[in-house]
Write an enzyme that holds these catalytic residues in place. Structure first.
Site: not given
Ligand code: PHE
Length: 352
Positions: A72, A107, A138, A142, A172, A174, A176, A195, A225
């Protein structure tokens, strides 16, 4: 033993901000995990968050069967910080120095356009916009994975996966959370939302305060969240019958899974529920999977969760313990890899 493979903390030369990259594990393959840009009371809180979130990513990858470890990035940005490009360039340069041991993605606080800026300093970045050669945002994946998990959870707990028979409280809104709420409403479910940001609300959906949402008398609570939402202070007040959502690190401590179990509340581990983004991005960008097939892989999160809940029920352990055993670090005492997270104080760790 120190649980993380490598942690870099530096002052970004372009932005002057604290840049933190935590690589938890590369045992299964290169680490992946999003880049979070947020303000913290102290940069050390950002470091704590990065350590916890990267460990959670290791579990997420293992449970999704991906050949990756967890990492991360956290950019500690004060409220109103304006030079986004400088901060993202600093993150990209730091990631590039790791030589491919870790790749990032969006993220909390970052999106596909930000991945383009990170990509100006490193090739180890997922989810640039489709026009820029990436797999795009993404968060829809998700959300789709979360809804697949919710169907599986409902089937297991209530005997039918028909969402139109159920009520949900989504905490939450956001990228997602809002998407999950919309998908549930489209499926005919009763949806209550909330939220911390009072300006956020979805047309046509009921809205309440975070506290009322948390304690709502619904079939399923959907944490989307804050991390650490489920703890000894909140669990006694819950009136839901099951919980599944995309927020990362929902339990303050693994022992809280026992409190939920004692109250008869079925909890789906967030590491399983929230894997849609990484499944989708890695399928498309690393294996050349067509987007529609990648979404089908995301849907399989439902089967993964069903198998986990069955194992837990048949062996008399909590879903949290079953997940812990499935990632390979679960002793009967539920320690091992989870210990690093359990020791850390609860910080806001949001869904990504
Ligand atoms: N925030 C997500 C995660 O950490 C999105 C992500 C997608 C991160 C693809 C890396 C690669 O799971």
């Amino acid at each position: 033993m120190f649980p993380h493979a490598r942690v870099v903390v530096r002052r970004g030369p372009e932005s002057g901000l604290p840049i933190i990259v935590a690589v938890h594990s590369t045992a299964r393959g290169p680490a992946i995990g999003g880049c979070r840009m947020a303000s913290y009371p102290d940069w050390r809180d950002g470091l704590t968050d990065a350590l916890r979130l990267s460990a959670a990513m290791t579990d997420k990858c293992a449970l999704a069967g991906l050949p990756h470890g967890g990492g991360k990035t956290v950019i500690v940005a004060p409220p109103g910080f304006e030079d986004r490009a400088a901060a993202l360039h600093d993150a990209g340069a730091t990631i590039e120095e790791l030589g491919g041991a870790y790749a990032t993605g969006p993220d909390v606080g970052t999106g596909p356009d930000d991945m383009v800026l990170i990509g100006e300093r490193t090739s180890h970045v997922f989810c640039r916009p489709v026009e820029a050669g990436g797999s795009g945002d993404s968060s829809p994946a998700t959300a789709v994975g979360t809804v697949a998990a919710l169907r599986a959870l409902c089937d297991f707990r209530f005997g039918t996966s028909d969402l139109s028979r159920r009520s949900f409280a989504v905490l939450g809104l956001g990228r997602v959370g809002a998407h999950v709420a919309r998908l549930l409403a489209e499926a005919g479910a009763r949806v209550l939302t909330s939220d911390l940001d009072e300006t956020k609300h979805l047309p046509g959906l009921a809205r309440t305060t975070p506290q009322m949402c948390l304690e709502a008398d619904v079939d399923v609570l959907v944490p989307a969240a804050m991390g650490g939402l489920l703890n000894p202070a909140t669990v006694p007040a819950l009136r839901c019958r099951a919980i599944a959502g995309p927020a990362n690190n929902q339990l303050d401590h693994v022992s809280t899974a026992g409190l939920l179990h004692d109250r008869g509340i079925l909890w789906a581990p967030d590491a399983v529920v929230s894997a849609g983004g990484i499944i989708h991005a890695t399928a498309i960008e690393l294996r050349g999977t067509a987007p529609a097939d990648a979404m089908a892989e995301v849907q399989a999160i439902g089967d993964t969760l069903t198998a986990l809940l069955r194992t837990a029920a048949s062996t008399g352990i909590t879903p949290a313990e079953a997940a812990d055993r499935a990632t390979g670090h679960g002793g009967a005492d539920g320690e091992g890899g989870v210990r690093s997270r359990a020791l850390a104080p609860s910080r806001p760790s949001t869904a990504g």
